[in-house]
Design a protein around this motif. Structure first.
Motif, PDB file in Angstrom:
ATOM      1  N   LYS A   7       0.820  -1.204   0.000  1.00  0.00           N
ATOM      2  CA  LYS A   7       0.000   0.000   0.000  1.00  0.00           C
ATOM      3  C   LYS A   7       0.865   1.270   0.000  1.00  0.00           C
ATOM      4  CE  LYS A   7      -3.912   2.065   2.417  1.00  0.00           C
ATOM      5  NZ  LYS A   7      -4.837   1.934   3.559  1.00  0.00           N
ATOM      6  N   ALA A   8       2.031   1.188   0.689  1.00  0.00           N
ATOM      7  CA  ALA A   8       2.903   2.361   0.740  1.00  0.00           C
ATOM      8  C   ALA A   8       3.743   2.520  -0.519  1.00  0.00           C
ATOM      9  CB  ALA A   8       3.824   2.284   1.961  1.00  0.00           C
ATOM     10  N   GLY A   9       3.801   1.493  -1.344  1.00  0.00           N
ATOM     11  CA  GLY A   9       4.633   1.570  -2.540  1.00  0.00           C
ATOM     12  C   GLY A   9       4.239   2.686  -3.483  1.00  0.00           C
ATOM     13  N   PRO A  10       2.999   2.783  -3.937  1.00  0.00           N
ATOM     14  CA  PRO A  10       2.608   3.882  -4.839  1.00  0.00           C
ATOM     15  C   PRO A  10       2.820   5.260  -4.223  1.00  0.00           C
ATOM     16  CG  PRO A  10       0.975   2.140  -4.877  1.00  0.00           C
ATOM     17  CD  PRO A  10       1.895   1.820  -3.756  1.00  0.00           C
ATOM     18  N   ALA A  11       2.533   5.407  -2.923  1.00  0.00           N
ATOM     19  CA  ALA A  11       2.738   6.710  -2.282  1.00  0.00           C
ATOM     20  C   ALA A  11       4.219   7.088  -2.283  1.00  0.00           C
ATOM     21  CB  ALA A  11       2.197   6.675  -0.852  1.00  0.00           C
ATOM     22  N   TYR A  12       5.056   6.091  -2.020  1.00  0.00           N
ATOM     23  CA  TYR A  12       6.505   6.346  -2.025  1.00  0.00           C
ATOM     24  C   TYR A  12       6.979   6.751  -3.416  1.00  0.00           C
ATOM     25  CZ  TYR A  12      11.492   5.475  -1.451  1.00  0.00           C
ATOM     26  OH  TYR A  12      12.842   5.593  -1.435  1.00  0.00           O
ATOM     27  N   THR A  13       6.425   6.067  -4.427  1.00  0.00           N
ATOM     28  CA  THR A  13       6.788   6.387  -5.816  1.00  0.00           C
ATOM     29  C   THR A  13       6.322   7.787  -6.190  1.00  0.00           C
ATOM     30  OG1 THR A  13       6.607   4.055  -6.385  1.00  0.00           O
ATOM     31  CG2 THR A  13       6.597   5.635  -8.201  1.00  0.00           C
ATOM     32  N   LEU A  14       5.102   8.128  -5.826  1.00  0.00           N
ATOM     33  CA  LEU A  14       4.597   9.467  -6.101  1.00  0.00           C
ATOM     34  C   LEU A  14       5.421  10.538  -5.392  1.00  0.00           C
ATOM     35  CD1 LEU A  14       0.737   8.849  -5.975  1.00  0.00           C
ATOM     36  CD2 LEU A  14       2.156   9.244  -8.002  1.00  0.00           C
ATOM     37  N   GLY A  15       5.856  10.213  -4.169  1.00  0.00           N
ATOM     38  CA  GLY A  15       6.696  11.165  -3.441  1.00  0.00           C
ATOM     39  C   GLY A  15       8.020  11.411  -4.139  1.00  0.00           C
ATOM     40  N   LEU A  16       8.626  10.313  -4.649  1.00  0.00           N
ATOM     41  CA  LEU A  16       9.879  10.471  -5.388  1.00  0.00           C
ATOM     42  C   LEU A  16       9.675  11.294  -6.656  1.00  0.00           C
ATOM     43  CD1 LEU A  16      11.503   6.928  -5.086  1.00  0.00           C
ATOM     44  CD2 LEU A  16      12.175   9.036  -3.916  1.00  0.00           C
TER      45      LEU A  16
END
Length: 330
Positions: A7-16
């Motif tokens: 679940k945190a993967g897409p958010a982390y990618t968007l943050g990058l």
């Protein structure tokens, strides 16, 4: 745990991605707001300094030409009957935008020949050293020819627009010196610089015809000679100078089109000549890398050096012959 990491993967990618975009926008903003104006100002300053230094060099070389009559080199050339060659060398230097005296240039060529002779003599002996001296000594003259050809090509490309600008200025009621001044401001270097020199020389009292004649000596262009001859004739006999300018511009533009067609038609021959000229050196480098023992005989045997020299001479002769075959003068 796996569910949270997924679940945190897409958010982390968007943050990058957001951080990358923010950094990119920051760098782009700094470049366009701070760096780009500074670079533009630096380039403008460099162009102004280059133009000012060039004018100073031209003034100095024109002064040197006037003082050349009493120089030791002129006296020696006159005594051995080579004064015409010295004057021709000075003309070639001006046509190549090399602002130095003939004596300085000949000294530089002699120094280059001496350096090449000593460098090769210490390793290969006298015969190759003599060849190296000729090559190194002749290199400055090759540079003159290349720079002169480059300047001539640029001026011939600038001539049609400059002729149209002169014609429009004359039709608007300007005198010829004023038209030349306007064309010098609107035309880039080198033609604009040459027209500026003409205007300044006639303004200082030299006269428009002598100033144009001196410009024709500084530029090795047949198209420019058309312009100089036409203006000199029209100023003496009268006539519609604006129409003459338009005709010269049309003539030069048609000659440029013809040269372009010739370049296209001779492209295959020129490409073949380039391949044939480079092929011996490519083969030599390939054999040096993959079969060095095959070539060692040329460097070990005493006659090998002479064979190398004969081969290089034949290659040079072939290159000159192919160049003469594919060259068409217009």
């Amino acid at each position: 745990m796996d569910f949270l990491s997924i679940k945190a993967g897409p958010a982390y990618t968007l943050g990058l991605i957001g951080m990358f975009l923010a950094a990119f926008l920051l760098v782009a903003g700094v470049y366009h707001v701070i760096i780009h104006p500074l670079l533009q100002r630096y380039y403008v300053t460099q162009r102004l300094n280059r133009g000012r230094n060039q004018r100073l060099n031209q003034i100095q070389i024109l002064k040197n030409i006037q003082e050349m009559e009493g120089s030791p080199l002129t006296a020696i050339a006159r005594s051995i009957g080579a004064l015409g060659k010295i004057e021709n060398l000075q003309r070639n230097l001006l046509q190549a935008d090399l602002y130095c005296r003939p004596g300085t240039f000949l000294a530089a060529a002699g120094l280059a020949a001496a350096v090449g002779f000593l460098a090769v003599y210490l390793k290969l002996g006298l015969p190759p050293a003599l060849g190296a001296a000729v090559v190194f000594g002749y290199t400055p003259f090759i540079i003159i020819r290349l720079k002169k050809s480059h300047k001539t090509r640029i001026i011939e490309k600038q001539m049609p627009e400059a002729m149209e600008l002169l014609a429009r200025s004359l039709r608007a009621g300007h005198a010829l010196p004023s038209s030349i001044e306007l064309a010098s401001k609107e035309t880039p270097h080198p033609l604009g610089t040459e027209l500026k020199i003409v205007y300044e020389e006639q303004r200082l009292g030299l006269g428009i015809n002598p100033a144009l004649k001196r410009m024709g000596e500084r530029v090795a262009s047949q198209d420019l000679q058309y312009f100089v001859t036409a203006v000199m004739l029209q100023t003496e006999t009268g006539g519609n100078l604006a129409e003459v300018m338009e005709n010269i511009g049309y003539l030069i533009r048609e000659r440029l089109k013809l040269k372009g067609k010739i370049q296209a038609l001779t492209a295959e021959g020129r490409f073949s000549a380039l391949i044939l000229a480079l092929l011996p050196f490519v083969v030599f480098m390939a054999l040096t890398l993959f079969s060095r023992k095959y070539l060692d005989t040329l460097f070990i045997e005493p006659n090998g050096k002479y064979l190398i020299g004969i081969g290089l001479f034949n290659i040079l002769l072939g290159i000159l012959w192919m160049r003469r075959i594919i060259r068409i003068n217009v």
